[in-house]
Motif scaffolding. Structure first.
Motif, PDB file in Angstrom:
ATOM      1  N   GLY A   1       0.818  -1.331  -0.064  1.00 40.65           N
ATOM      2  CA  GLY A   1       0.053  -0.009  -0.129  1.00 40.65           C
ATOM      3  C   GLY A   1       0.857   1.176  -0.098  1.00 40.65           C
ATOM      4  N   VAL A   2       2.012   1.008  -0.389  1.00 38.31           N
ATOM      5  CA  VAL A   2       3.232   2.408  -0.330  1.00 38.31           C
ATOM      6  C   VAL A   2       3.114   3.114  -1.658  1.00 38.31           C
ATOM      7  CG1 VAL A   2       5.368   2.951   0.460  1.00 38.31           C
ATOM      8  CG2 VAL A   2       4.244   1.238   1.718  1.00 38.31           C
ATOM      9  N   LEU A   3       3.469   4.345  -1.658  1.00 38.86           N
ATOM     10  CA  LEU A   3       3.813   4.837  -2.906  1.00 38.86           C
ATOM     11  C   LEU A   3       5.251   4.592  -3.127  1.00 38.86           C
ATOM     12  CD1 LEU A   3       3.097   6.877  -5.024  1.00 38.86           C
ATOM     13  CD2 LEU A   3       4.240   8.614  -3.580  1.00 38.86           C
ATOM     14  N   THR A   4       5.727   4.212  -4.275  1.00 41.65           N
ATOM     15  CA  THR A   4       7.059   3.632  -4.469  1.00 41.65           C
ATOM     16  C   THR A   4       7.692   4.328  -5.457  1.00 41.65           C
ATOM     17  OG1 THR A   4       6.472   1.688  -3.362  1.00 41.65           O
ATOM     18  CG2 THR A   4       8.584   1.675  -4.827  1.00 41.65           C
ATOM     19  N   HIS A   5       8.638   5.206  -5.171  1.00 42.15           N
ATOM     20  CA  HIS A   5       9.655   6.034  -6.269  1.00 42.15           C
ATOM     21  C   HIS A   5      10.508   5.065  -6.890  1.00 42.15           C
ATOM     22  CE1 HIS A   5      13.256   8.718  -6.848  1.00 42.15           C
ATOM     23  NE2 HIS A   5      12.309   8.869  -7.944  1.00 42.15           N
TER      24      HIS A   5
ATOM     25  N   ASP B   1      -3.631   2.690 -11.983  1.00 43.17           N
ATOM     26  CA  ASP B   1      -4.730   1.909 -11.699  1.00 43.17           C
ATOM     27  C   ASP B   1      -4.564   0.969 -10.494  1.00 43.17           C
ATOM     28  OD1 ASP B   1      -5.476   3.161 -13.859  1.00 43.17           O
ATOM     29  OD2 ASP B   1      -5.360   1.073 -14.862  1.00 43.17           O
ATOM     30  N   VAL B   2      -3.469   0.623 -10.326  1.00 43.38           N
ATOM     31  CA  VAL B   2      -2.983  -0.306  -9.022  1.00 43.38           C
ATOM     32  C   VAL B   2      -3.283   0.147  -7.823  1.00 43.38           C
ATOM     33  CG1 VAL B   2      -0.517   0.226  -8.683  1.00 43.38           C
ATOM     34  CG2 VAL B   2      -1.393  -2.068  -8.329  1.00 43.38           C
ATOM     35  N   GLU B   3      -3.243   1.320  -7.499  1.00 41.78           N
ATOM     36  CA  GLU B   3      -3.454   2.325  -6.424  1.00 41.78           C
ATOM     37  C   GLU B   3      -5.004   1.883  -5.790  1.00 41.78           C
ATOM     38  OE1 GLU B   3      -3.436   6.427  -6.580  1.00 41.78           O
ATOM     39  OE2 GLU B   3      -2.673   6.531  -4.497  1.00 41.78           O
ATOM     40  N   GLY B   4      -5.994   1.844  -7.042  1.00 41.05           N
ATOM     41  CA  GLY B   4      -7.387   1.226  -6.580  1.00 41.05           C
ATOM     42  C   GLY B   4      -7.171  -0.063  -6.038  1.00 41.05           C
ATOM     43  N   LEU B   5      -6.621  -0.831  -6.504  1.00 45.13           N
ATOM     44  CA  LEU B   5      -6.506  -2.432  -6.044  1.00 45.13           C
ATOM     45  C   LEU B   5      -5.743  -2.474  -4.610  1.00 45.13           C
ATOM     46  CD1 LEU B   5      -5.385  -4.290  -9.126  1.00 45.13           C
ATOM     47  CD2 LEU B   5      -7.745  -3.804  -8.248  1.00 45.13           C
ATOM     48  N   VAL B   6      -4.532  -2.092  -4.397  1.00 46.01           N
ATOM     49  CA  VAL B   6      -3.920  -2.093  -3.159  1.00 46.01           C
ATOM     50  C   VAL B   6      -3.524  -1.039  -2.205  1.00 46.01           C
ATOM     51  CG1 VAL B   6      -3.022  -4.425  -4.204  1.00 46.01           C
ATOM     52  CG2 VAL B   6      -1.627  -2.433  -4.438  1.00 46.01           C
ATOM     53  N   GLY B   7      -3.670   0.414  -2.820  1.00 43.20           N
ATOM     54  CA  GLY B   7      -3.361   1.543  -2.455  1.00 43.20           C
ATOM     55  C   GLY B   7      -2.114   2.159  -2.502  1.00 43.20           C
TER      56      GLY B   7
END
Ligand code: NFS
Ligand code: SF4
Length: 647
Positions: A588-592, A612-618
């Protein structure tokens, strides 16, 4: 093999400008290499330029013998011979990359479990040192430990780990369900991406990506997330837990970093690779045999680490760091290294060639990690003492062969603290609140003194200036009161410039963060602030960051995806960094990513991973090459998460 290697590939000057690294020790050694006509990674990189545009975009395929095929992003053909388009080719290649990374970590962890089992049965040259970790891991796995001998419980823990590798059911990995936050486990179950048996998942993913199986890029991307979890729990978590049981939980320790830690009058042994089973034994025998070094006229034995072996023995033994990935050849080019011992991962095949220009001996230690011109001492748990003693003695005997005319050790070394396990961080915080150790940290986050936290991880990459992105990005984050934790080669980068010293708090941290670091450091009896960047260990130790995030989320009763945190791999190079990043996204972490991964040839894959993956796992990836912009994107993200939490 002759003493002098073939110089035909030596590129006069073009890659030796000072812009290869921000590290003055590295620049000095690159100039020495130039003077001595030694070819390094920078020369070989120059010979590869321009690199293939198809490969860069990820749109070439060699998955069957009808190929190689490549699609044209600007015209025809749009498909390979079998009809695979850019989206499919990129998605398949990405899954194979992640599986490559995951299998490295899973194999690493398997070797550690094997060693633990043998040690627990009294059949190995290792004593089990992490009694406290036996209890916490046993408790998580539901193994009774009260009143039982440590070795018996440790053996059962090893059996539970092995049982995951023998799992033929459709039940998820026990190590995952026992150690990951329940909210995450539920989320991954919902998406159908819970791994069962790490070995089986690697097999299935390789099958899935062969010619004529999965034609669905989206399905392949879900499998990529699953492969990230294979890495996270079958590699990182299992590996770190088991290594802490074997070698003890790291505690804060003061050491030093950079090539200047090598000694002009001691036998220098450089430990490089990843496996603490090897490096811990070299440390042990270097201490035991110091008298033999003195007997040959040396002042003693100086150990120094490169890459994650260095991080492991810094964390537990306080051994100084010689440098990160891009410094491995340069350590040899000092002319002062008697012996470099490697095990698996990230040691370049070039090191024996560089070593052949000096007196340096290179020793390999695992059946799968051999080099044609190295000495081979295959370690097993029951021969580790014998092998380590022989290796240290080989280094001592080689001291007489050092050529003083070739020795030049850069005078750069910096104090660096290591050893920040979750246990030691919680220990320091409990000096402020013994009942609820996380409360002071969370209170300071709520009050805004600590704006958020960023984990900075991963490698160096020859495509970009060594340490530059890492250092500039972290300066900017610290000035904005972001607490930073670091692992891997980026941790070594930061160790070299004072970010891991108490003075670093004064030099780099914003006022709010500085006050918190000072309060915690003083309460914990350090007599000084905590360093603003906490060294949490090797890349396998990234599970420590996962544990910390899980503990914070648990304390607050929220998902990891809701925390004001981000992750960054500013200089990633290895497949392992891609699989770790995928695990972080699944957490669920924003990853650079500070280097462009080979996915841009597929608009679909790029969109899914960065959006899109943010909607699935955050969590999701973002790619940004500018360090300040990267930091700003993370700061904006942290601000948004704070706002959503109402703080
Ligand atoms: Ni991680 Fe550590 Fe370094 Fe990258 Fe290699 S040593 S396991 S992969 S290069 S950080
Ligand atoms: Fe070409 Fe398809 Fe074979 Fe890949 S699998 S090499 S795209 S024919």
């Amino acid at each position: 093999m002759s003493n002098h290697h073939d110089h035909s590939h030596y590129t006069e000057g073009i890659m030796f400008a000072d812009d290869r690294s921000v590290d003055p020790a590295v620049v000095e050694m690159l100039h020495k290499a130039k003077k001595e006509h030694i070819e390094t990674i920078h020369d070989r990189y120059a010979q590869q330029l321009p690199q293939c545009g198809f490969g860069d975009l990820g749109i070439c395929c060699r998955n069957c013998l009808q190929g190689p095929c490549r699609v044209n992003p600007f015209g025809e053909p749009k498909e390979g011979i079998c009809g695979a388009d850019a989206d499919l080719i990129v998605a398949r290649n990405l899954l194979r990359t992640i599986v490559g990374g995951a299998s490295s970590h899973v194999d690493h962890s398997y070797m550690a479990i094997h060693c633990l089992k043998e040690a627990a049965l009294g059949k190995a040259d290792y004593e089990i040192k992490g009694a406290a970790k036996i209890k916490t891991v046993a408790a998580k796995l539901g193994i009774p430990y009260e009143g039982r001998p440590d070795n018996e419980v440790a053996a059962e823990i090893a059996d539970v780990a092995f049982a995951d590798f023998g799992n033929t059911t459709s039940e998820p990995m026990r190590w995952l369900t026992a150690t990951a936050p329940q909210e995450r486990v539920d989320k991954w179950a919902e998406l159908g991406i819970l791994p069962t048996n790490p070995d089986r998942e690697v097999r299935v993913a390789m099958h899935q990506t062969t010619m004529g199986v999965d034609g669905s890029p989206v399905n392949l991307l879900l499998s990529s997330l699953k492969a990230g979890l294979v890495d996270g729990y079958g590699g990182l978590q299992m590996g770190t837990d088991v290594q802490d049981i074997l070698f003890g939980i790291p505690e804060p320790v003061k050491s030093e970093a950079n090539l200047g830690v090598l000694s002009s009058d001691k036998v220098n042994i450089v430990v490089h690779g990843h496996m603490p089973e090897i490096s811990e034994k070299i440390v042990e025998w270097s201490k035991k045999l110091e008298g033999e070094a003195i007997a040959v006229g040396a002042a003693g034995i100086q150990l120094a680490g490169i890459c994650c072996s260095g991080n492991e023995i810094l964390m537990r033994q306080g051994v100084p760091l010689a440098g990160n990935y891009l410094s491995q050849e340069l350590a040899i080019i000092t002319g002062a290294v008697e012996l470099m011992v490697v095990d698996v991962q990230c040691f370049m095949p070039s090191i024996t060639k560089v070593a052949s220009c000096y007196h340096t001996k290179v020793v390999t230690t695992t059946p799968i990690g051999q080099l044609p011109d190295a000495e081979h001492f295959p370690f097993t748990p029951d021969t580790a003492d014998e092998k380590a003693a022989a290796i240290v003695r080989m280094a001592i005997a080689n001291y007489a062969n050092r050529d003083p005319r070739k020795v030049q050790i850069p005078a750069y070394r910096c104090e660096a603290w290591g050893g920040f396990s979750v246990e030691s961080i919680v220990g320091a915080l409990s000096a402020l609140d013994a009942e609820q150790p996380l409360k002071p940290l969370v209170d300071n986050i709520v009050a805004g003194n600590v704006f958020g936290a960023v984990g900075v991880v991963g490698c160096n990459n020859v495509k970009i200036r060594q340490d530059y992105q890492t250092v500039e990005m972290i300066k900017h984050l610290l000035a904005n009161n972001v607490l930073v934790v670091a692992t891997g080669c980026t941790a070594i980068a930061l160790a070299k410039y004072g970010f891991m010293t108490p003075e670093g708090a004064e030099m780099y941290a914003g006022d709010g963060l500085k006050a918190v670091l000072t309060a915690v450091g003083e309460a914990a009896g350090l007599g000084a602030p905590l360093p603003p960047v906490l060294h949490m260990g090797s890349c396998v130790d990234n599970s420590r960051i996962g544990d910390l995030l899980g503990a914070l989320a648990g304390y607050l009763g929220v998902s990891i995806a809701d925390l004001p945190v981000a992750a960054s791999a500013p200089e990633l190079q290895h497949e392992k960094a891609v699989s770790i990043g995928t695990w972080a996204v699944a957490l669920g972490v924003l990853t650079h990513c500070g280097v462009v991964p080979p996915i841009l040839g597929s608009p679909l894959v790029t969109k899914v991973l960065t959006d899109d993956v943010e909607g699935l796992v955050g969590g999701k990836f973002f790619v940004e090459l500018d360090p300040i912009k990267s930091a700003d994107i993370m700061l904006e993200h942290i601000a948004a998460k704070r706002k959503a939490l109402g703080i």
